[in-house]
Design a protein around this motif. Structure first.
Motif, mmCIF file in Angstrom:
data_model
loop_
_atom_site.group_PDB
_atom_site.id
_atom_site.type_symbol
_atom_site.label_atom_id
_atom_site.label_comp_id
_atom_site.label_asym_id
_atom_site.label_seq_id
_atom_site.Cartn_x
_atom_site.Cartn_y
_atom_site.Cartn_z
ATOM 1 N N LEU A 59 -16.668 -12.291 -3.537
ATOM 2 C CA LEU A 59 -15.783 -11.145 -3.342
ATOM 3 C C LEU A 59 -16.049 -10.538 -1.978
ATOM 4 N N SER A 60 -15.014 -10.426 -1.169
ATOM 5 C CA SER A 60 -15.092 -9.744 0.118
ATOM 6 C C SER A 60 -13.814 -8.930 0.254
ATOM 7 N N LEU A 61 -13.728 -7.883 -0.585
ATOM 8 C CA LEU A 61 -12.466 -7.166 -0.749
ATOM 9 C C LEU A 61 -12.097 -6.376 0.495
ATOM 10 N N GLN A 62 -10.837 -6.535 0.903
ATOM 11 C CA GLN A 62 -10.272 -5.762 1.997
ATOM 12 C C GLN A 62 -9.025 -5.007 1.552
ATOM 13 N N SER A 63 -8.554 -5.325 0.351
ATOM 14 C CA SER A 63 -7.357 -4.650 -0.155
ATOM 15 C C SER A 63 -7.413 -4.603 -1.681
ATOM 16 N N ILE A 64 -7.202 -3.411 -2.234
ATOM 17 C CA ILE A 64 -7.189 -3.213 -3.690
ATOM 18 C C ILE A 64 -5.951 -2.395 -4.050
ATOM 19 N N GLU A 65 -5.243 -2.830 -5.079
ATOM 20 C CA GLU A 65 -4.076 -2.094 -5.563
ATOM 21 C C GLU A 65 -4.218 -1.893 -7.068
ATOM 22 N N LEU A 66 -4.059 -0.643 -7.491
ATOM 23 C CA LEU A 66 -4.045 -0.305 -8.918
ATOM 24 C C LEU A 66 -2.707 0.324 -9.257
ATOM 25 N N ARG A 67 -2.107 -0.125 -10.362
ATOM 26 C CA ARG A 67 -0.845 0.440 -10.827
ATOM 27 C C ARG A 67 -0.968 0.735 -12.325
ATOM 28 N N ASN A 68 -0.539 1.955 -12.718
ATOM 29 C CA ASN A 68 -0.571 2.355 -14.133
ATOM 30 C C ASN A 68 -1.967 2.153 -14.736
ATOM 31 N N PHE A 69 -2.954 2.685 -14.044
ATOM 32 C CA PHE A 69 -4.347 2.523 -14.452
ATOM 33 C C PHE A 69 -4.769 3.714 -15.322
ATOM 34 N N SER A 76 -6.944 -0.240 1.613
ATOM 35 C CA SER A 76 -6.886 -1.351 2.565
ATOM 36 C C SER A 76 -7.925 -1.090 3.644
ATOM 37 N N GLY A 77 -8.536 -2.167 4.156
ATOM 38 C CA GLY A 77 -9.615 -1.939 5.097
ATOM 39 C C GLY A 77 -9.733 -3.003 6.161
ATOM 40 N N GLN A 78 -10.613 -2.679 7.094
ATOM 41 C CA GLN A 78 -10.938 -3.610 8.174
ATOM 42 C C GLN A 78 -12.407 -3.961 8.082
ATOM 43 N N VAL A 79 -12.698 -5.238 8.202
ATOM 44 C CA VAL A 79 -14.065 -5.718 8.044
ATOM 45 C C VAL A 79 -14.679 -5.982 9.412
ATOM 46 N N GLU A 80 -15.868 -5.399 9.620
ATOM 47 C CA GLU A 80 -16.651 -5.671 10.829
ATOM 48 C C GLU A 80 -18.060 -6.023 10.368
ATOM 49 N N GLY A 81 -18.303 -7.287 10.195
ATOM 50 C CA GLY A 81 -19.593 -7.732 9.678
ATOM 51 C C GLY A 81 -19.728 -7.330 8.229
ATOM 52 N N VAL A 131 -19.669 -4.167 7.273
ATOM 53 C CA VAL A 131 -19.080 -2.837 7.164
ATOM 54 C C VAL A 131 -17.571 -2.958 7.017
ATOM 55 N N THR A 132 -17.034 -2.274 5.999
ATOM 56 C CA THR A 132 -15.583 -2.239 5.781
ATOM 57 C C THR A 132 -15.133 -0.796 5.780
ATOM 58 N N THR A 133 -14.098 -0.514 6.533
ATOM 59 C CA THR A 133 -13.516 0.831 6.544
ATOM 60 C C THR A 133 -12.229 0.812 5.737
ATOM 61 N N PHE A 134 -12.204 1.578 4.654
ATOM 62 C CA PHE A 134 -11.057 1.632 3.766
ATOM 63 C C PHE A 134 -10.232 2.882 4.035
ATOM 64 N N ASN A 135 -8.913 2.718 3.977
ATOM 65 C CA ASN A 135 -8.000 3.846 3.893
ATOM 66 C C ASN A 135 -7.540 3.937 2.437
ATOM 67 N N LEU A 136 -7.929 5.030 1.762
ATOM 68 C CA LEU A 136 -7.679 5.184 0.332
ATOM 69 C C LEU A 136 -6.548 6.159 0.083
ATOM 70 N N SER A 137 -5.729 5.833 -0.880
ATOM 71 C CA SER A 137 -4.677 6.737 -1.346
ATOM 72 C C SER A 137 -4.558 6.570 -2.852
ATOM 73 N N SER A 138 -4.728 7.650 -3.591
ATOM 74 C CA SER A 138 -4.666 7.557 -5.053
ATOM 75 C C SER A 138 -4.036 8.819 -5.637
ATOM 76 N N GLU A 139 -3.461 8.650 -6.835
ATOM 77 C CA GLU A 139 -2.842 9.779 -7.524
ATOM 78 C C GLU A 139 -3.007 9.569 -9.022
ATOM 79 N N ILE A 140 -3.440 10.633 -9.703
ATOM 80 C CA ILE A 140 -3.667 10.600 -11.145
ATOM 81 C C ILE A 140 -2.742 11.624 -11.787
ATOM 82 N N ASP A 141 -1.866 11.152 -12.679
ATOM 83 C CA ASP A 141 -0.893 12.055 -13.300
ATOM 84 C C ASP A 141 -1.563 13.119 -14.158
ATOM 85 N N GLU A 142 -2.645 12.727 -14.854
ATOM 86 C CA GLU A 142 -3.303 13.712 -15.715
ATOM 87 C C GLU A 142 -4.797 13.432 -15.791
ATOM 88 N N PHE A 143 -5.570 14.499 -15.533
ATOM 89 C CA PHE A 143 -7.028 14.452 -15.635
ATOM 90 C C PHE A 143 -7.443 15.333 -16.802
#
Length: 824
Positions: free
Chosen positions: A148-158, A181-186, A188-200
């Motif tokens: 696993l060398s994740l650079q992109s993760i998508e969650l829908r209806n989680f 989504s992120g950029q990998v440098e060795g 180190v990965t820099t992620f740009n995160l965006s999330s929304e939860i309808d109800e907590f």
């Protein structure tokens, strides 16, 4: 042109061939690699419905997709589904497929995933499914399975549910979406995160403290996988519409975690803080003018491992604030709040929740609150106080009441200090509880109530051991109440769900029970239920209450009832009546018994009933049981008395279930008269008609039984229409009759044609009474009446045999056809 067409055809053939060959050539090896990776890294049962490869869905890459994926724990968690995902997919290049030993996954998509995390009372976690990293199997897996060398993760209806049985805490995230989504440098990965939860949702000890709260996050996260350090860059959170800035980092160097995070509200004003109100209720704040300072900030710093938690330092404050609805004349002013949640590095028992100041007022009516909670895990200690005055008339000039109308004043104070252990032990020397409340002319009018409720006066005094209610005077509709009494054991009841005890005296000059039974207005919204609203109710098991009543007059279902006295007990999930006496229907009724519901919502009852001199017509109109078993009472007058014990079941609408009735008793009558009865009209051919117009029945006492809804009447003797008669038989649960009335008819009261015939028979002068049997059968609404004259024939024959030869010869010519009429 031909070359272009040829190229297009070749491309089409290549694509088509790839679409066919890729799944055929690579599906098996790739599926084997996935299964090998899972089995050698997880101590869990992993299943999925299908695995597919598609060249079109991820073109120019190849999409690999698992559908119907489930991960289930083992041993004690084998019944718990840790993760269920409708679809898990990733994109792979052709080089990844050919170079299977170095295959890596850097993007992943999950659709409709449900994650259930459980921590048990003994500290086990259902997510602890990873195999030991030093084991032989895991080492082999690292050499030959997916990376696993994740650079992109998508969650829908989680959706996520976390349940901690030890702390009785439940956290839920509903209908969440997330993109990273992120950029990998060795490493180190820099992620740009965006999330929304309808109800907590946050729940503690079965109480929801946070619900219907919407969360949103936009963040920059830098992840150093080599050092396992995660740092938040420009990060913004939103609780409903309240913005919060997040900075800091957390580390996971081993089995422990280190936090250094800070949350702060960027806009320090009261209007912004109101955004914490759940979205469902935000519409109530649309026309609010709010002023004042307010803010929230929190710091989390320290290590988390085993039962050692990081330090927490949070503060929520409001100062010099007020709010006012547009077009409303009054406002809530001098709003102030100073509160904190804090703890040093260490166990959760060091947590402290404090509200050192909470104040608000309308005009000159202030309300103040203070609260301190400590030792939440070992022995919760509390120190709370409330002091204030609420003028409901002024309150209605401050906030929208919709169609609710309130007036009157409630004021008082209460102080509660102690520990949970002292409450459980009922050690009142370690508990300080005291306070008083008074009500003055409180009127409540709402569309949910059919009548206005008037609480004219009332006083409540609180101490360590009881809550005393005195001079509680109320009125609703035509009914009035005066209530006095006390509640004891209330602290264990509120804190540990122990039994609440109490004793009250209820007095009233008049109760309209019809009004009270319908005081709650029925919901006009259509439901899917085909029947009426359910009336059966369950009596709570943690109540031990008694109500002694003294009601001078009441009405129920058009019945006038007077002098209601007795005791009603609520205890052991049972409603009990003890010597409940009342005057009604021209007589007196006494009831002892109990009511208890069950899982089928078909309550059981067991009653002793004593009826003394009820007016029969009124009793018939009032009691469905009498209408069922004695419909002839509808054409009767007089009085009845009865003593009987019976038990059975009620349905959901609190109606008797006839087949469940069992019991026994006796019934007696006074001055019973039956008017124009069709049943008695059918025996007019052997009794004079005038005797059957208004049939008088001498007073009698009859024993009866109820067996599975069947009424069994033991033989008893009385006089009907001046004739001796013995009655016996049964009324079945399906309302079928099988009754025998054995008459001993006075010869002078026989029908004229029978008397004329008897006069021709030698020896008839010796007959004073004639035995006539009447059988009543068939359905109760249309009974069939049949005469049995066999005993009468035997009587006449016996007297005839005693006559002399001379008497027989003189009478033989006169008998002729008359004998034929009598014995046909």
């Amino acid at each position: 042109m031909k070359k272009v067409l040829l190229i297009i055809v070749l491309l089409f053939v290549v694509l088509l061939g790839s679409a066919i060959l890729v799944p055929v050539l690579f599906k098996g090896p790739l599926l084997a690699k996935i299964s090998r990776t899972i089995n050698k890294n997880l101590n869990a049962k992993v299943e999925f419905e299908d695995f597919s490869l598609s060249i079109f869905k991820g073109f120019p890459k190849i999409q690999a997709e698992l559908t119907g994926l489930t991960i289930t724990g083992k041993n004690q968690f084998e019944e718990d589904t840790l993760l269920a995902v409708q679809s898990v997919s990733t994109n792979l290049s052709l080089s990844d497929l050919f170079n299977s030993e170095q295959m890596a996954i850097n993007t992943i998509r999950l659709d409709r995933a449900k994650l259930y995390l459980l921590s048990t009372l003994d500290g086990l976690a259902n997510w602890d499914i990873a195999k030991d990293s030093g084991s032989e199997s895991s080492t082999e897996a690292a050499q030959s399975t997916l990376n696993l060398s994740l650079q992109s993760i998508e969650l829908r209806n989680f959706s996520l549910t976390y349940k901690d049985e030890a702390t009785t805490t439940v956290v839920q995230l509903k209908n969440a979406t997330a993109d990273a989504s992120g950029q990998v440098e060795g490493t180190v990965t820099t992620f740009n995160l965006s999330s929304e939860i309808d109800e907590f949702v946050l729940e503690y000890d079965s109480v929801q403290y946070i619900s219907k709260t919407r969360l949103k996050a936009v963040s920059q996260l830098t992840a150093d996988y080599d050092k396992m350090v995660f740092t938040f860059g420009d990060s913004h959170l939103f609780l409903n519409d309240l913005p919060l800035d997040l900075t800091g980092r957390f580390e996971m160097p081993s089995d422990s975690m280190y936090f250094d995070l800070k949350l702060i509200q960027p806009q320090s004003n009261f209007k912004s803080l109101l955004a914490l109100v759940p979205q469902t209720y935000q519409s109530y704040l649309d026309d609010v003018k709010a002023n004042g300072d307010a803010g929230f900030e929190a710091n989390i710093k320290g290590w988390f491992y085993d039962d050692n938690y990081p330090a927490i330092d949070s503060r929520l404050y409001i100062a010099n604030a007020d709010f006012q609805y547009q077009d409303f004349p009054e406002k809530v002013s001098q709003i102030a709040l100073e509160s904190s949640i804090s703890k040093p590095q260490g166990e959760l028992d060091l947590l402290q929740i404090e509200i050192s100041q909470a104040h608000a007022q309308i005009r000159n009516n202030p309300v103040d609150l203070k609260l301190l909670l400590t030792q939440p895990m070992s022995d919760p200690a509390f120190d709370a106080s409330l002091n204030g005055k609420i003028d409901f008339t002024s309150l209605g000039k401050v906030i929208p009441m919709d169609s609710i109308r309130l007036s009157g004043v409630v004021q008082g104070n209460v102080r509660l200090k102690g520990t949970l252990s002292a409450v459980e032990a009922q050690d009142f020397s370690r508990i300080n509880s005291n306070g008083t409340f008074t009500l003055d002319k409180v009127h409540i009018e709402t569309p949910q109530l059919s009548q206005t409720v008037e609480l004219n006066s009332g006083s409540v005094k609180i101490d360590n051991q009881q809550i005393a209610v005195s001079s509680f005077n109320a009125k609703t509709g035509q009914s009035d109440f005066t209530l006095n009494g006390q509640l004891s054991n209330y602290l264990p009841y509120f804190f540990t769900n122990k039994t609440l005890k109490g004793s009250f005296n209820l007095q009233s000059n008049y109760l309209n029970l019809d009004e009270l039974a319908n005081i709650m207005v029925e919901d006009t919204v259509e439901t899917t239920s085909a029947g009426d609203s359910i009336m059966a109710f369950h009596v709570p098991g943690n109540l031990d209450l008694s109500f002694r009543s003294n009601i001078k007059r009441a009405t129920f279902d058009r019945m006038n009832i007077e002098n209601i006295e007795g005791v009603i007990l609520v205890k052991n999930q049972m409603l009990q009546l003890q010597k409940l006496d009342m005057n009604m229907l021209g007589g007196q009724l006494t009831i002892d018994g109990n009511y208890v519901n069950n899982e089928a919502n078909q309550p059981d009852f067991d009653f002793n009933v004593n009826i003394n001199a009820f007016e029969i017509p009124a009793a018939y109109q009032s009691f469905p049981t009498m209408q069922r078993y004695a419909p002839i009472a509808s054409k009767s007058s007089g009085k009845i008395s009865s003593q009987f014990k019976f038990k059975g079941k009620l349905n959901e609408a609190l109606e008797l279930m006839p087949s469940s009735l069992n019991g026994a008793g006796l019934l007696s009558t006074q001055s019973l008269q039956i008017v124009n009865s069709p049943t008695f009209d059918q025996i007019k051919n052997f009794v004079k008609k005038e005797k059957l117009q208004n049939v008088k029945i001498n007073d009698f006492t009859s024993n009866f039984k109820l067996e599975n809804g069947n009424l069994l009447v033991n033989p008893f003797t009385t006089r009907i229409a001046d004739q001796d008669v013995t009655i016996s038989g049964k009324v079945l649960v399906d309302q079928t009759l099988d009754l025998a009335l054995d008459f001993n008819v006075n010869k002078d009261d026989l029908a004229s044609d029978i008397l004329k015939t008897l006069s021709y028979i030698p020896g008839s002068s010796n007959i004073a009474k004639l035995d006539v049997g009447v059988a009543v059968t068939g359905q109760m609404k249309s009974p069939k009446v049949a005469l049995d004259l066999s005993k009468a024939k035997d009587q006449i024959a016996n007297e005839f045999k005693k006559s002399s030869q001379e008497e027989i010869q003189k009478s033989v010519k006169k008998l002729g056809d008359e004998l034929k009429k009598l014995f046909k």
